[in-house]
Design an enzyme around this catalytic site. Structure first.
Site, PDB file in Angstrom:
ATOM      1  N   ASP A 153      -3.169   7.489   8.598  1.00 52.11           N
ATOM      2  CA  ASP A 153      -4.137   6.588   9.232  1.00 52.11           C
ATOM      3  C   ASP A 153      -3.378   5.592  10.101  1.00 52.11           C
ATOM      4  OD1 ASP A 153      -3.169   4.582   7.585  1.00 52.11           O
ATOM      5  OD2 ASP A 153      -4.949   4.447   6.329  1.00 52.11           O
ATOM      6  N   HIS A 193      -0.543   4.010   7.739  1.00 48.41           N
ATOM      7  CA  HIS A 193       0.077   4.685   6.590  1.00 48.41           C
ATOM      8  C   HIS A 193       0.536   6.101   6.931  1.00 48.41           C
ATOM      9  CE1 HIS A 193      -2.704   1.679   4.727  1.00 48.41           C
ATOM     10  NE2 HIS A 193      -1.563   1.352   4.156  1.00 48.41           N
ATOM     11  N   SER A 245       0.775  -1.244   0.000  1.00 48.27           N
ATOM     12  CA  SER A 245       0.000   0.000   0.000  1.00 48.27           C
ATOM     13  C   SER A 245       0.806   1.293   0.000  1.00 48.27           C
ATOM     14  CB  SER A 245      -0.960   0.019   1.183  1.00 48.27           C
ATOM     15  OG  SER A 245      -0.256  -0.227   2.380  1.00 48.27           O
TER      16      SER A 245
END
Ligand SMILES: *[C@@H]1O[C@H](CO)[C@@H](O)[C@H](O)[C@H]1NC(C)=O
Ligand SMILES: *[C@@H]1O[C@H](CO)[C@@H](O)[C@H](O)[C@H]1NC(C)=O
Ligand SMILES: *[C@@H]1O[C@H](CO)[C@@H](O)[C@H](O)[C@H]1NC(C)=O
Ligand SMILES: *[C@@H]1O[C@H](CO)[C@@H](O)[C@H](O)[C@H]1NC(C)=O
Length: 364
Positions: free
Chosen positions: A319, A322, A37
């Site tokens: 978040d 991340h 990600s």
């Protein structure tokens, strides 16, 4: 001595670097990106069951405020790297596969990264495109290019290009049970990764940019799990073992293949630096996520319509797992022009300046 201590100066320094690198790096024609990600720009959007970030408030600081599938408030590490290298940002694989298949597009670079992906096929199975599958797609891409422009030219192109990889965090996140032997698990991850990196090499790649895992135990999601609010010891240990073995694997590949070139960015050590000196880098908050709920905003993820913190650029974490765009910029700046212990044996800029090694090999 000039010091990049204020945010303003920091931004100016980055801009100077970016302008400076606009020239002169043209011998890296493209970037091929694989992993999870931190590099994904929305491959998962194409599949209903995969992990996604294509809703607000993701992308709140992205041009147009658009949620693209990036797990960030704005740009991610792949975007920062492409900018620093002066490259066309590589498009997501499924964008190309579903809409074009034009070889000219494949030549500009392709992004295969998929959020939640791990080295082990079993990691987040069903929610991502595992790393091994991404390598298959890279293989298909190289074959498609070769069909159009021929084998020799394809290999020359791939050998000059960067292959950028960041994988391992998800394997660590799914495996932090106390009973787990971290050395054994790190060994398993590296044993699984080794043949896949060799495949990528055999497909013509010669310049690897490898981003390690971060201080996984310091992610808000893990801090939220400890009684004291400290970093999660086991997750950090696992990350350290994995990164050390990853660094050794790269040394091993370089001694096996004399034209294997790489730049290894140790994001765990870079995070420690960033966290410790967060004020110097322009950050205020280095523990709590900007978007999410619960302890450290790390127990419940950033959801559709969650109102994030007002100033994203003073947070390291966007978040629960991340980074913010601002943190990604600092990381990639260190990878690009930093030195040991953050990046070695050479930095990304030096890697881009190395003459291509494939040609000399075929004429031997
Ligand atoms: C592109 O090629 C792939 C693999 O051969 C195929 O599955 C896909 O349908 C093609 N897409 C388009 C838009 O032609
Ligand atoms: C690429 O795919 C072909 C099959 O299409 C396979 O024969 C070959 O071994 C693969 N190459 C690598 C390096 O994985
Ligand atoms: C925690 O997240 C909420 C949104 O879920 C946000 O409003 C708040 O500012 C965050 N806290 C910090 C310290 O960033
Ligand atoms: C947001 O944070 C940055 C970095 O700490 C700071 O320079 C800026 O003044 C802040 N903006 C606002 C509106 O508070």
């Amino acid at each position: 001595m000039m010091k990049c201590s204020s945010m303003h100066c920091h931004v100016v320094c980055l801009m100077v670097i970016m302008c400076f690198c606009g020239f002169g790096l043209a011998h890296v024609p493209a970037m091929y990106v694989l992993g999870a990600s931190l590099l994904d720009v929305g491959n998962n959007n194409y599949f209903p069951k995969l992990s996604k970030a294509n809703y607000n408030p993701y992308g709140i600081d992205f041009p147009g405020g658009k949620a693209t599938g990036r797990f960030s408030n704005g740009k991610n590490s792949r975007d920062c790297l492409a900018e620093m290298l002066g490259l066309v940002p590589p498009r997501r694989y499924f964008d190309l596969i579903f809409h074009t298949n034009n070889t000219a597009e494949f030549l500009k670079g392709v992004n295969f990264a998929s959020a939640s992906a791990g080295i082990l096929d079993s990691t987040n199975e069903g929610n991502c495109i595992p790393f091994s599958k991404q390598v298959d797609f890279f293989n298909e891409t190289v074959e498609a290019i070769a069909k159009q422009i021929g084998f020799e030219q394809t290999h020359e192109h791939i050998s000059k290009s960067f292959v950028v990889i960041n994988v391992g965090s998800n394997d660590i996140m799914v495996a932090t049970g106390d009973g787990l032997d971290h050395e054994e698990y790190a060994f398993l991850l590296i044993s699984t990764l080794r043949p896949l990196l060799k495949d990528i090499y055999h497909l013509g790649a010669r310049k690897f940019v490898i981003l390690s895992t971060g201080a996984e135990g310091c992610l808000p999601k893990f801090r939220a799990k400890t009684k004291t609010g400290d970093c999660h010891f086991h997750a950090n240990l696992l990350s350290k073992s994995y990164n050390m073995r990853l660094a050794s694997l790269l040394e091993e590949l370089q001694s096996t293949y004399d034209d294997f070139r790489y730049s290894f960015f140790d994001m765990r050590i870079a995070f420690k630096e960033l966290y410790k000196n967060r004020k110097t880098y322009g950050f205020i908050e280095g523990e709590v996520a900007c978007c999410g709920t619960g302890k450290f905003n790390g127990t419940i993820q950033c959801r559709v319509g969650t109102v994030p913190c007002s100033n994203r650029s003073d947070h390291i974490f966007w978040d629960c797992v991340h980074y913010t765009e601002e943190a990604a910029k600092v990381f990639m700046n260190l990878a690009f022009q930093g030195s040991t212990p953050f990046v070695y044996p050479i930095n990304v800029k030096q890697l881009s300046e190395l003459p291509p090694s494939y040609q000399s090999r075929v004429t031997e």
